[in-house]
Design a protein around this motif. Structure first.
Motif, short mmCIF file in Angstrom:
data_model
loop_
_atom_site.label_atom_id
_atom_site.label_comp_id
_atom_site.label_asym_id
_atom_site.label_seq_id
_atom_site.Cartn_x
_atom_site.Cartn_y
_atom_site.Cartn_z
N GLU A 28 4.61 -8.87 -5.37
CA GLU A 28 3.63 -9.40 -4.43
C GLU A 28 2.36 -8.57 -4.47
OE1 GLU A 28 4.10 -12.12 -2.41
OE2 GLU A 28 6.10 -12.37 -3.25
N ASN A 29 1.22 -9.23 -4.27
CA ASN A 29 -0.05 -8.54 -4.10
C ASN A 29 -0.29 -8.37 -2.61
OD1 ASN A 29 -0.44 -8.49 -6.84
ND2 ASN A 29 -1.82 -10.22 -6.87
N VAL A 30 -0.57 -7.13 -2.21
CA VAL A 30 -0.70 -6.79 -0.80
C VAL A 30 -1.85 -5.80 -0.64
CG1 VAL A 30 0.53 -5.82 1.20
CG2 VAL A 30 1.81 -7.02 -0.56
N SER A 31 -2.48 -5.79 0.52
CA SER A 31 -3.50 -4.81 0.83
C SER A 31 -2.82 -3.61 1.50
CB SER A 31 -4.55 -5.41 1.76
OG SER A 31 -5.56 -4.47 2.05
N PHE A 32 -3.06 -2.41 1.00
CA PHE A 32 -2.45 -1.19 1.52
C PHE A 32 -3.51 -0.31 2.17
CE2 PHE A 32 0.42 -2.57 -1.79
CZ PHE A 32 1.64 -2.44 -1.18
N ARG A 33 -3.10 0.50 3.13
CA ARG A 33 -4.01 1.42 3.81
C ARG A 33 -3.65 2.86 3.43
NH1 ARG A 33 -6.91 0.05 8.01
NH2 ARG A 33 -5.44 -1.59 8.58
N LYS A 34 -4.68 3.61 2.99
CA LYS A 34 -4.49 5.02 2.67
C LYS A 34 -4.49 5.83 3.95
CE LYS A 34 -6.71 4.72 -1.83
NZ LYS A 34 -7.75 5.24 -2.71
N LYS A 35 -4.05 7.08 3.83
CA LYS A 35 -3.97 7.97 4.98
C LYS A 35 -5.33 8.12 5.66
CE LYS A 35 -1.69 12.32 6.01
NZ LYS A 35 -1.03 13.48 5.44
N PHE A 88 -6.82 -0.56 -0.08
CA PHE A 88 -6.91 -0.88 -1.51
C PHE A 88 -5.95 -2.01 -1.83
CE2 PHE A 88 -3.47 2.16 -1.20
CZ PHE A 88 -2.55 1.74 -2.14
N PRO A 89 -6.31 -2.83 -2.84
CA PRO A 89 -5.39 -3.89 -3.25
C PRO A 89 -4.27 -3.30 -4.09
CG PRO A 89 -7.35 -3.95 -4.61
CD PRO A 89 -7.57 -2.89 -3.58
N GLY A 90 -3.07 -3.71 -3.80
CA GLY A 90 -1.94 -3.18 -4.54
C GLY A 90 -0.95 -4.27 -4.89
N GLU A 91 -0.06 -3.91 -5.77
CA GLU A 91 1.00 -4.80 -6.20
C GLU A 91 2.30 -4.07 -5.90
OE1 GLU A 91 1.14 -7.40 -10.06
OE2 GLU A 91 1.51 -5.32 -10.55
N ILE A 96 4.75 0.74 -5.64
CA ILE A 96 3.43 0.25 -5.28
C ILE A 96 2.46 0.71 -6.36
CG2 ILE A 96 1.54 0.40 -3.62
CD1 ILE A 96 3.71 0.97 -1.48
N ARG A 97 1.65 -0.24 -6.84
CA ARG A 97 0.69 0.07 -7.90
C ARG A 97 -0.70 -0.37 -7.45
NH1 ARG A 97 -1.23 -2.29 -12.89
NH2 ARG A 97 -0.40 -4.31 -12.29
N ASP A 98 -1.69 0.53 -7.55
CA ASP A 98 -3.08 0.22 -7.20
C ASP A 98 -3.67 -0.66 -8.30
OD1 ASP A 98 -5.85 0.22 -6.73
OD2 ASP A 98 -5.89 2.32 -6.14
N ILE A 99 -4.17 -1.85 -7.93
CA ILE A 99 -4.72 -2.77 -8.92
C ILE A 99 -6.23 -2.96 -8.77
CG2 ILE A 99 -2.55 -4.00 -9.32
CD1 ILE A 99 -3.57 -6.21 -7.44
N SER A 100 -6.90 -1.99 -8.11
CA SER A 100 -8.34 -2.05 -7.88
C SER A 100 -9.12 -2.22 -9.18
CB SER A 100 -8.83 -0.79 -7.17
OG SER A 100 -8.20 -0.62 -5.94
N GLU A 101 -8.84 -1.40 -10.18
CA GLU A 101 -9.58 -1.44 -11.44
C GLU A 101 -9.38 -2.77 -12.16
OE1 GLU A 101 -9.02 1.95 -13.96
OE2 GLU A 101 -9.31 3.34 -12.27
N GLU A 102 -8.18 -3.29 -12.14
CA GLU A 102 -7.91 -4.57 -12.79
C GLU A 102 -8.72 -5.69 -12.15
OE1 GLU A 102 -3.74 -5.50 -13.06
OE2 GLU A 102 -3.29 -3.40 -13.53
#
Length: 69
Positions: free
Chosen positions: A17-24, A29-32, A52-58
């Motif tokens: 799933e693609n989900v929006s995650f919150r950093k500390k 950031f968009p993540g998978e 969880i994988r950060d997909i911002s650059e993609e």
């Protein structure tokens, strides 16, 4: 995520799933997320594992390609 995991316990599938995650720090950031149950030899779910994988650059690269066309 809990509802996805409940459905998977019955089917034995792994979800992606693609989900929006919150950093500390509070930024997002968009993540998978890849998640699925792991089971014992009898097939009983023991828990689940997720990555969880950060997909911002993609996503930025895809948007740049769309704009260049």
């Amino acid at each position: 995520l809990t509802s996805l995991m409940s459905m998977q316990s019955e089917r034995g599938l792994i979800t992606r799933e693609n989900v929006s995650f919150r950093k500390k720090a509070g930024t997002t950031f968009p993540g998978e997320i890849f998640a699925g149950y792991y089971r014992d030899a009898a097939g009983t779910p023991l828990g689940y594992i997720g990555i969880i994988r950060d997909i911002s650059e993609e996503l930025t690269g895809e948007e740049a390609r769309r704009q260049s066309q």
